[in-house]
Write a protein that holds these residues in place. Sequence first.
Motif, PDB file in Angstrom:
ATOM      1  N   LEU A 107       4.192 -61.748  12.129  1.00 42.90           N
ATOM      2  CA  LEU A 107       4.832 -60.551  12.451  1.00 42.90           C
ATOM      3  C   LEU A 107       4.117 -59.512  13.359  1.00 42.90           C
ATOM      4  CD1 LEU A 107       7.548 -59.025  11.213  1.00 42.90           C
ATOM      5  CD2 LEU A 107       5.548 -57.850   9.665  1.00 42.90           C
ATOM      6  N   ALA A 108       2.600 -59.170  13.100  1.00 46.75           N
ATOM      7  CA  ALA A 108       2.163 -58.544  13.820  1.00 46.75           C
ATOM      8  C   ALA A 108       2.395 -59.362  15.502  1.00 46.75           C
ATOM      9  CB  ALA A 108       0.282 -58.741  13.064  1.00 46.75           C
ATOM     10  N   HIS A 109       2.061 -60.983  15.371  1.00 49.87           N
ATOM     11  CA  HIS A 109       2.476 -61.234  16.942  1.00 49.87           C
ATOM     12  C   HIS A 109       3.971 -60.641  17.299  1.00 49.87           C
ATOM     13  CE1 HIS A 109       2.129 -64.135  20.316  1.00 49.87           C
ATOM     14  NE2 HIS A 109       3.389 -64.590  20.499  1.00 49.87           N
ATOM     15  N   ALA A 110       5.087 -60.966  16.695  1.00 49.08           N
ATOM     16  CA  ALA A 110       6.316 -60.410  16.752  1.00 49.08           C
ATOM     17  C   ALA A 110       5.874 -59.034  17.602  1.00 49.08           C
ATOM     18  CB  ALA A 110       7.124 -60.990  15.959  1.00 49.08           C
ATOM     19  N   LEU A 111       5.982 -58.296  17.594  1.00 53.37           N
ATOM     20  CA  LEU A 111       5.678 -56.646  17.154  1.00 53.37           C
ATOM     21  C   LEU A 111       4.546 -56.814  18.788  1.00 53.37           C
ATOM     22  CD1 LEU A 111       5.674 -55.588  13.843  1.00 53.37           C
ATOM     23  CD2 LEU A 111       6.977 -55.433  15.558  1.00 53.37           C
ATOM     24  N   HIS A 112       3.734 -57.181  19.033  1.00 56.45           N
ATOM     25  CA  HIS A 112       3.069 -56.875  19.780  1.00 56.45           C
ATOM     26  C   HIS A 112       3.747 -57.658  21.447  1.00 56.45           C
ATOM     27  CE1 HIS A 112      -0.812 -57.654  22.586  1.00 56.45           C
ATOM     28  NE2 HIS A 112      -0.895 -57.117  22.778  1.00 56.45           N
ATOM     29  N   HIS A 113       4.608 -58.696  20.709  1.00 54.69           N
ATOM     30  CA  HIS A 113       5.037 -59.193  22.016  1.00 54.69           C
ATOM     31  C   HIS A 113       6.478 -58.085  22.371  1.00 54.69           C
ATOM     32  CE1 HIS A 113       6.867 -61.880  24.660  1.00 54.69           C
ATOM     33  NE2 HIS A 113       7.933 -61.985  24.279  1.00 54.69           N
ATOM     34  N   ALA A 114       7.219 -57.351  20.922  1.00 55.70           N
ATOM     35  CA  ALA A 114       7.824 -56.829  21.646  1.00 55.70           C
ATOM     36  C   ALA A 114       7.371 -55.418  22.051  1.00 55.70           C
ATOM     37  CB  ALA A 114       8.813 -56.664  20.412  1.00 55.70           C
ATOM     38  N   LEU A 115       5.903 -55.230  22.181  1.00 52.62           N
ATOM     39  CA  LEU A 115       5.780 -53.693  22.401  1.00 52.62           C
ATOM     40  C   LEU A 115       5.774 -53.997  24.220  1.00 52.62           C
ATOM     41  CD1 LEU A 115       3.836 -52.727  19.795  1.00 52.62           C
ATOM     42  CD2 LEU A 115       5.179 -51.374  20.758  1.00 52.62           C
ATOM     43  N   LEU A 116       4.828 -55.344  24.380  1.00 51.04           N
ATOM     44  CA  LEU A 116       4.655 -55.541  25.970  1.00 51.04           C
ATOM     45  C   LEU A 116       5.768 -55.632  26.703  1.00 51.04           C
ATOM     46  CD1 LEU A 116       1.837 -58.313  25.940  1.00 51.04           C
ATOM     47  CD2 LEU A 116       1.431 -56.352  26.777  1.00 51.04           C
ATOM     48  N   THR A 117       6.861 -56.420  25.892  1.00 50.33           N
ATOM     49  CA  THR A 117       8.557 -55.889  26.369  1.00 50.33           C
ATOM     50  C   THR A 117       8.646 -55.235  26.879  1.00 50.33           C
ATOM     51  OG1 THR A 117       8.394 -58.180  25.519  1.00 50.33           O
ATOM     52  CG2 THR A 117      10.166 -57.468  26.309  1.00 50.33           C
TER      53      THR A 117
END
Length: 184
Positions: A107-117
């Motif tokens: 979940l943390a990885h997916a959120l980090h990726h979404a924030l970077l996007t």
Amino acid sequence: MILNYYALQDDPFSPTSHPAWFFASRSHTVALQTLLESLNAGRALALLLGEPGVGKTFLAHAALAHSDLQHIKMIHLWYPPCSFHDTLQMIGWEFGLDAVTSDAAKLAHALHHALLTEHERGRQVVLVIDEAHTIPVESLESLLRLSEVRALTGAPLLQILLVGLPALWRHFSTLHCDHSSNGQ
């Protein structure tokens, strides 16, 4: 019937207010200006504190609807007295992530990726937490760590706006005392 009779565009008795109806007192104007400056400056954390009924939520929406902040993607959480992981899941749902999972690392990885996007698209993500004084201190501490994550440019990937009663300030005092007693 009332809308037609008075030629109104919106329901004046709606339980939610519309930023176009904003009529500011002097203190509201100062608070709005301070909030706009904080969000435009890319500050990772902003607090909007006040007694019940003074218009904190309305003021936050008025600020985020301002023309200077059209580059912002707002995620709004209401009444968040839940665990940090539950809060992360709610943020994931707001992003529409398919990877909303019970696995905290994924979940943390997916959120980090979404924030970077979002950052790469030129959009700043602002997490607005209303009634933030109800957040457990442990969850608040973890949320504050999220605001420390930065892009390569140094800009925060997530700005956090905590809206709540003045009791929220005691949470910060508790956090400060805990860090001081731990030698941090």
